[in-house]
Motif scaffolding. Structure first.
Motif, PDB file in Angstrom:
ATOM      1  N   GLY A  48      65.857  42.104  47.374  1.00 39.95           N
ATOM      2  CA  GLY A  48      64.850  43.124  47.122  1.00 39.95           C
ATOM      3  C   GLY A  48      63.451  42.576  46.946  1.00 39.95           C
ATOM      4  O   GLY A  48      62.519  43.320  46.668  1.00 39.95           O
ATOM      5  N   ARG A  49      63.299  41.283  47.135  1.00 41.03           N
ATOM      6  CA  ARG A  49      62.007  40.635  46.881  1.00 41.03           C
ATOM      7  C   ARG A  49      61.244  40.376  48.182  1.00 41.03           C
ATOM      8  O   ARG A  49      61.818  39.930  49.171  1.00 41.03           O
ATOM      9  N   ILE A  50      59.932  40.630  48.123  1.00 38.94           N
ATOM     10  CA  ILE A  50      59.016  40.314  49.212  1.00 38.94           C
ATOM     11  C   ILE A  50      57.982  39.349  48.661  1.00 38.94           C
ATOM     12  O   ILE A  50      57.298  39.649  47.675  1.00 38.94           O
ATOM     13  N   ASN A  51      57.898  38.170  49.253  1.00 41.29           N
ATOM     14  CA  ASN A  51      56.930  37.175  48.810  1.00 41.29           C
ATOM     15  C   ASN A  51      55.567  37.468  49.430  1.00 41.29           C
ATOM     16  O   ASN A  51      55.474  37.779  50.617  1.00 41.29           O
ATOM     17  N   VAL A  52      54.537  37.356  48.616  1.00 40.63           N
ATOM     18  CA  VAL A  52      53.166  37.637  49.023  1.00 40.63           C
ATOM     19  C   VAL A  52      52.367  36.340  48.991  1.00 40.63           C
ATOM     20  O   VAL A  52      52.424  35.604  47.998  1.00 40.63           O
ATOM     21  N   TYR A  53      51.651  36.058  50.071  1.00 43.16           N
ATOM     22  CA  TYR A  53      50.749  34.910  50.094  1.00 43.16           C
ATOM     23  C   TYR A  53      49.546  35.256  50.957  1.00 43.16           C
ATOM     24  O   TYR A  53      49.696  35.613  52.127  1.00 43.16           O
ATOM     25  N   GLU A  54      48.368  35.182  50.346  1.00 43.11           N
ATOM     26  CA  GLU A  54      47.117  35.413  51.065  1.00 43.11           C
ATOM     27  C   GLU A  54      46.152  34.296  50.682  1.00 43.11           C
ATOM     28  O   GLU A  54      46.134  33.854  49.535  1.00 43.11           O
ATOM     29  N   ARG A  55      45.334  33.871  51.642  1.00 40.56           N
ATOM     30  CA  ARG A  55      44.295  32.875  51.358  1.00 40.56           C
ATOM     31  C   ARG A  55      43.011  33.363  52.020  1.00 40.56           C
ATOM     32  O   ARG A  55      42.990  33.649  53.221  1.00 40.56           O
ATOM     33  N   TRP A  56      41.960  33.462  51.220  1.00 41.61           N
ATOM     34  CA  TRP A  56      40.678  34.015  51.661  1.00 41.61           C
ATOM     35  C   TRP A  56      39.551  33.064  51.335  1.00 41.61           C
ATOM     36  O   TRP A  56      39.606  32.333  50.349  1.00 41.61           O
ATOM     37  N   GLU A  57      38.497  33.114  52.142  1.00 45.33           N
ATOM     38  CA  GLU A  57      37.321  32.273  51.900  1.00 45.33           C
ATOM     39  C   GLU A  57      36.608  32.668  50.612  1.00 45.33           C
ATOM     40  O   GLU A  57      36.054  31.805  49.930  1.00 45.33           O
ATOM     41  N   SER A  58      36.606  33.975  50.282  1.00 45.53           N
ATOM     42  CA  SER A  58      35.863  34.426  49.099  1.00 45.53           C
ATOM     43  C   SER A  58      36.378  35.775  48.617  1.00 45.53           C
ATOM     44  O   SER A  58      37.082  36.486  49.339  1.00 45.53           O
ATOM     45  N   ASP A  59      35.976  36.129  47.396  1.00 49.20           N
ATOM     46  CA  ASP A  59      36.274  37.460  46.858  1.00 49.20           C
ATOM     47  C   ASP A  59      35.695  38.542  47.760  1.00 49.20           C
ATOM     48  O   ASP A  59      36.325  39.577  47.981  1.00 49.20           O
ATOM     49  N   ALA A  60      34.483  38.315  48.253  1.00 42.74           N
ATOM     50  CA  ALA A  60      33.817  39.310  49.095  1.00 42.74           C
ATOM     51  C   ALA A  60      34.642  39.602  50.348  1.00 42.74           C
ATOM     52  O   ALA A  60      34.796  40.768  50.738  1.00 42.74           O
ATOM     53  N   HIS A  61      35.178  38.564  50.984  1.00 42.89           N
ATOM     54  CA  HIS A  61      36.018  38.769  52.171  1.00 42.89           C
ATOM     55  C   HIS A  61      37.295  39.534  51.813  1.00 42.89           C
ATOM     56  O   HIS A  61      37.701  40.452  52.530  1.00 42.89           O
TER      57      HIS A  61
END
Length: 94
Positions: A48-61
């Protein structure tokens, strides 16, 4: 750099359909300005688990892309979520 990581929990019987419904969001995120990586993936141990991973240059993006978050149908399917935002000030090879 900003990393968003954690897990969403959905009904195990609905996980594949949930992820299938996220495909377009993943494609849009990966093509968005400032997105370095974006994935929602089935956990190999917890059905039931979905792993989340995001990487962004900045908060604004991140904020420019994120908007209002998941749509109502996706939000209703989430039983629990533990996702955090991390601010990274240095990166080194592993």
């Amino acid at each position: 750099m900003i990393i968003v990581a954690g897990a969403l929990h959905v009904d195990p019987a609905e996980r594949d359909a949930y992820l299938s419904g996220c495909r377009r969001v993943i494609e849009l995120a990966r093509s968005a300005p400032g997105c370095l990586d974006f994935v929602l993936a089935a956990d190999p141990v917890d059905a039931g688990r979905i792993n989340v991973y995001e990487r962004w240059e900045s908060d604004a993006h991140l904020e420019a892309f994120r908007g209002g978050g998941p749509d109502a149908g996706q939000a209703a399917a989430i039983r629990d979520a533990h996702v955090s935002r991390y601010r990274i000030d240095a990166v080194e090879p592993a």
